[in-house]
Design a protein around this motif. Structure first.
Motif, PDB file in Angstrom:
ATOM      1  N   PHE A   7     -19.224 -96.961  59.752  1.00 52.36           N
ATOM      2  CA  PHE A   7     -18.397 -96.508  61.070  1.00 52.36           C
ATOM      3  C   PHE A   7     -17.311 -95.734  60.762  1.00 52.36           C
ATOM      4  CE2 PHE A   7     -20.811-100.602  61.511  1.00 52.36           C
ATOM      5  CZ  PHE A   7     -21.402-100.369  62.579  1.00 52.36           C
ATOM      6  N   ASP A   8     -16.924 -95.192  59.608  1.00 49.55           N
ATOM      7  CA  ASP A   8     -15.867 -94.264  59.472  1.00 49.55           C
ATOM      8  C   ASP A   8     -15.773 -93.232  59.863  1.00 49.55           C
ATOM      9  OD1 ASP A   8     -14.017 -92.640  57.846  1.00 49.55           O
ATOM     10  OD2 ASP A   8     -13.831 -94.162  56.608  1.00 49.55           O
ATOM     11  N   PRO A   9     -14.822 -92.601  60.569  1.00 46.05           N
ATOM     12  CA  PRO A   9     -15.188 -91.359  61.315  1.00 46.05           C
ATOM     13  C   PRO A   9     -15.315 -90.097  60.499  1.00 46.05           C
ATOM     14  CG  PRO A   9     -13.014 -92.563  62.048  1.00 46.05           C
ATOM     15  CD  PRO A   9     -13.669 -93.335  60.751  1.00 46.05           C
ATOM     16  N   LEU A  10     -15.184 -90.200  58.978  1.00 43.64           N
ATOM     17  CA  LEU A  10     -15.357 -89.251  58.163  1.00 43.64           C
ATOM     18  C   LEU A  10     -16.709 -89.027  58.012  1.00 43.64           C
ATOM     19  CD1 LEU A  10     -14.423 -87.595  55.675  1.00 43.64           C
ATOM     20  CD2 LEU A  10     -15.051 -89.688  54.284  1.00 43.64           C
ATOM     21  N   PHE A  11     -17.948 -90.068  58.422  1.00 41.86           N
ATOM     22  CA  PHE A  11     -19.185 -89.723  58.387  1.00 41.86           C
ATOM     23  C   PHE A  11     -19.911 -89.412  59.762  1.00 41.86           C
ATOM     24  CE2 PHE A  11     -18.508 -93.090  54.856  1.00 41.86           C
ATOM     25  CZ  PHE A  11     -18.692 -92.296  53.791  1.00 41.86           C
ATOM     26  N   ARG A  12     -19.099 -89.304  60.623  1.00 40.70           N
ATOM     27  CA  ARG A  12     -19.573 -88.956  61.950  1.00 40.70           C
ATOM     28  C   ARG A  12     -20.467 -87.709  61.933  1.00 40.70           C
ATOM     29  NH1 ARG A  12     -14.764 -91.241  65.798  1.00 40.70           N
ATOM     30  NH2 ARG A  12     -15.133 -93.377  65.418  1.00 40.70           N
ATOM     31  N   VAL A  13     -19.782 -86.895  61.711  1.00 40.09           N
ATOM     32  CA  VAL A  13     -20.224 -85.266  61.942  1.00 40.09           C
ATOM     33  C   VAL A  13     -21.374 -85.189  60.772  1.00 40.09           C
ATOM     34  CG1 VAL A  13     -19.726 -82.845  61.269  1.00 40.09           C
ATOM     35  CG2 VAL A  13     -18.327 -84.213  62.459  1.00 40.09           C
ATOM     36  N   PRO A  14     -21.427 -85.685  59.407  1.00 39.45           N
ATOM     37  CA  PRO A  14     -22.721 -85.635  58.853  1.00 39.45           C
ATOM     38  C   PRO A  14     -23.653 -86.399  59.228  1.00 39.45           C
ATOM     39  CG  PRO A  14     -20.616 -86.059  57.422  1.00 39.45           C
ATOM     40  CD  PRO A  14     -20.312 -86.088  58.881  1.00 39.45           C
ATOM     41  N   PHE A  15     -23.424 -87.646  59.861  1.00 39.68           N
ATOM     42  CA  PHE A  15     -24.422 -88.519  60.393  1.00 39.68           C
ATOM     43  C   PHE A  15     -25.387 -87.739  61.483  1.00 39.68           C
ATOM     44  CE2 PHE A  15     -26.060 -91.629  63.541  1.00 39.68           C
ATOM     45  CZ  PHE A  15     -27.084 -92.420  62.787  1.00 39.68           C
ATOM     46  N   PHE A  16     -24.612 -87.214  62.488  1.00 36.67           N
ATOM     47  CA  PHE A  16     -25.084 -86.748  63.580  1.00 36.67           C
ATOM     48  C   PHE A  16     -25.972 -85.462  63.341  1.00 36.67           C
ATOM     49  CE2 PHE A  16     -22.250 -89.467  65.831  1.00 36.67           C
ATOM     50  CZ  PHE A  16     -23.521 -90.280  66.720  1.00 36.67           C
ATOM     51  N   THR A  17     -25.430 -84.806  62.515  1.00 35.73           N
ATOM     52  CA  THR A  17     -26.058 -83.437  61.740  1.00 35.73           C
ATOM     53  C   THR A  17     -27.441 -83.795  61.140  1.00 35.73           C
ATOM     54  OG1 THR A  17     -23.917 -82.403  61.568  1.00 35.73           O
ATOM     55  CG2 THR A  17     -25.981 -81.458  60.362  1.00 35.73           C
ATOM     56  N   GLY A  18     -27.293 -84.947  60.404  1.00 35.60           N
ATOM     57  CA  GLY A  18     -28.503 -85.041  59.458  1.00 35.60           C
ATOM     58  C   GLY A  18     -29.680 -85.624  60.578  1.00 35.60           C
ATOM     59  N   LEU A  19     -29.012 -86.647  61.551  1.00 35.59           N
ATOM     60  CA  LEU A  19     -30.104 -87.249  62.561  1.00 35.59           C
ATOM     61  C   LEU A  19     -30.793 -86.174  63.386  1.00 35.59           C
ATOM     62  CD1 LEU A  19     -30.963 -89.864  63.562  1.00 35.59           C
ATOM     63  CD2 LEU A  19     -29.092 -89.578  65.387  1.00 35.59           C
ATOM     64  N   LEU A  20     -29.984 -84.867  63.597  1.00 34.49           N
ATOM     65  CA  LEU A  20     -30.693 -84.055  64.420  1.00 34.49           C
ATOM     66  C   LEU A  20     -31.830 -83.178  63.567  1.00 34.49           C
ATOM     67  CD1 LEU A  20     -30.945 -82.381  67.174  1.00 34.49           C
ATOM     68  CD2 LEU A  20     -28.978 -80.913  66.386  1.00 34.49           C
ATOM     69  N   LEU A  21     -31.206 -82.841  62.303  1.00 36.61           N
ATOM     70  CA  LEU A  21     -32.300 -82.292  61.479  1.00 36.61           C
ATOM     71  C   LEU A  21     -33.269 -83.242  61.016  1.00 36.61           C
ATOM     72  CD1 LEU A  21     -29.725 -80.370  58.799  1.00 36.61           C
ATOM     73  CD2 LEU A  21     -31.434 -79.432  60.614  1.00 36.61           C
ATOM     74  N   ALA A  22     -33.234 -84.445  60.966  1.00 36.14           N
ATOM     75  CA  ALA A  22     -34.404 -85.385  60.711  1.00 36.14           C
ATOM     76  C   ALA A  22     -35.253 -85.335  61.808  1.00 36.14           C
ATOM     77  CB  ALA A  22     -33.789 -86.678  60.475  1.00 36.14           C
ATOM     78  N   ALA A  23     -34.881 -85.071  63.122  1.00 38.98           N
ATOM     79  CA  ALA A  23     -35.975 -85.029  64.100  1.00 38.98           C
ATOM     80  C   ALA A  23     -36.441 -83.683  64.431  1.00 38.98           C
ATOM     81  CB  ALA A  23     -35.184 -85.224  65.525  1.00 38.98           C
ATOM     82  N   LEU A  24     -35.948 -82.532  63.954  1.00 42.66           N
ATOM     83  CA  LEU A  24     -36.396 -81.276  64.036  1.00 42.66           C
ATOM     84  C   LEU A  24     -37.407 -80.951  62.828  1.00 42.66           C
ATOM     85  CD1 LEU A  24     -33.350 -79.030  64.812  1.00 42.66           C
ATOM     86  CD2 LEU A  24     -35.016 -79.914  66.406  1.00 42.66           C
ATOM     87  N   LEU A  25     -37.142 -81.208  61.745  1.00 40.41           N
ATOM     88  CA  LEU A  25     -38.035 -80.729  60.621  1.00 40.41           C
ATOM     89  C   LEU A  25     -39.456 -81.320  60.669  1.00 40.41           C
ATOM     90  CD1 LEU A  25     -35.342 -80.930  57.626  1.00 40.41           C
ATOM     91  CD2 LEU A  25     -36.266 -79.133  58.336  1.00 40.41           C
TER      92      LEU A  25
END
Length: 266
Positions: A7-25
């Motif tokens: 839940f560290d703010p450092l990982f928020r942008v990477p997490f949501f970026t990867g989540l979106l790509l995981a749905a698209l690819l």
């Protein structure tokens, strides 16, 4: 093991970026498999890796080099009207050689090349997230139109040509969308992780789903679940993200190898 890291703010942008790509690819992966071009995932990923390594050597952002490289080879493929996996095998060889030779040219490029292999998702920034959102919008609003063409081309390959309908432009548009999305994923997740996310869920869903819509849903769901497990494992155990995600996806492969595909699937 520190659960607070998740839940560290450092990982928020990477997490949501990867989540979106995981749905698209995996959605794009299904259409590439439909066209018999599943190797495009690895071909475009290697080209994106080469563009990312060369980018700092010519003074452009890494993400621009990766996406630009993918877009250029997609356009070249469309202009040459080449289909099949042989073209993407050539892309793999070109991308692999250029990536390693470029990495040997400078220490900075070497670090970028290693990051593209390891797939260190945690270090990406808001540029990746914004680009992923734009590509997500293109997939949501553009792919339904392209889907009809791609499915018709597979089921009735001479239908559009017999009726005088041009299909080349739409085909190139899909190639561009796939190349740019795979390029972004390669710079965020790593080259092999991007290939695995695009290939494995589509490979399983293409065989097991009773229909096309079910295949899209199954592939996206499987990819998202694998991504969440891989992300949690990588953060909690201090692992490189790319290999962790690929390892989780490999655990899904018995579904394809052991479960008998349903009869009458489309």
């Amino acid at each position: 093991m520190n659960l607070d890291l998740l839940f560290d703010p450092l990982f928020r942008v990477p997490f949501f970026t990867g989540l979106l790509l995981a749905a698209l690819l995996p959605i794009l992966g299904l259409y590439l498999r439909l066209r018999g071009e599943w190797l495009a995932a690895l071909g475009y990923a290697h080209i994106a890796g080469a563009g990312g390594v060369l980018a700092p050597l010519v003074g452009v952002p890494i993400i621009a080099g990766a996406l630009g490289g993918g877009a250029l080879v997609a356009l070249a493929k469309g202009l040459l009207r080449r289909k099949g996996n042989d073209t993407y095998a050539l892309f793999i060889l070109i991308g692999w050689s250029v990536m390693l030779l470029g990495a040997a040219y400078s220490h900075h490029a070497q670090l970028i090349g290693q990051a593209l292999i390891d797939g260190q998702l945690y270090f990406i920034g808001s540029q990746h997230l914004l680009t992923a959102l734009v590509l997500g919008g293109l997939v949501v609003f553009g792919l339904p139109f392209l889907s009809r063409l791609l499915l018709r081309e597979h089921l009735f390959p001479w239908h559009d040509r017999a009726n005088g309908r041009p299909v080349r432009l739409q085909s190139v548009a899909f190639d561009l969308l796939a190349a740019v999305t795979i390029g972004l994923a390669a710079t965020a997740m790593g080259v092999m992780a991007a290939f695995a996310v695009l290939f494995v869920p589509a490979w399983i869903a293409f065989a097991l789903a009773p229909g096309w819509r079910w295949a899209l849903l199954l592939a996206a769901t499987m990819s998202i679940v694998a991504y969440l497990l891989g992300f949690v494992a990588a953060v909690l155990f201090d692992l490189p993200f790319g290999p962790a995600l690929v390892a989780v996806l490999v655990l899904f492969t018995p579904l394809r190898l052991l479960v008998r595909p349903p009869a009458g699937r489309v």
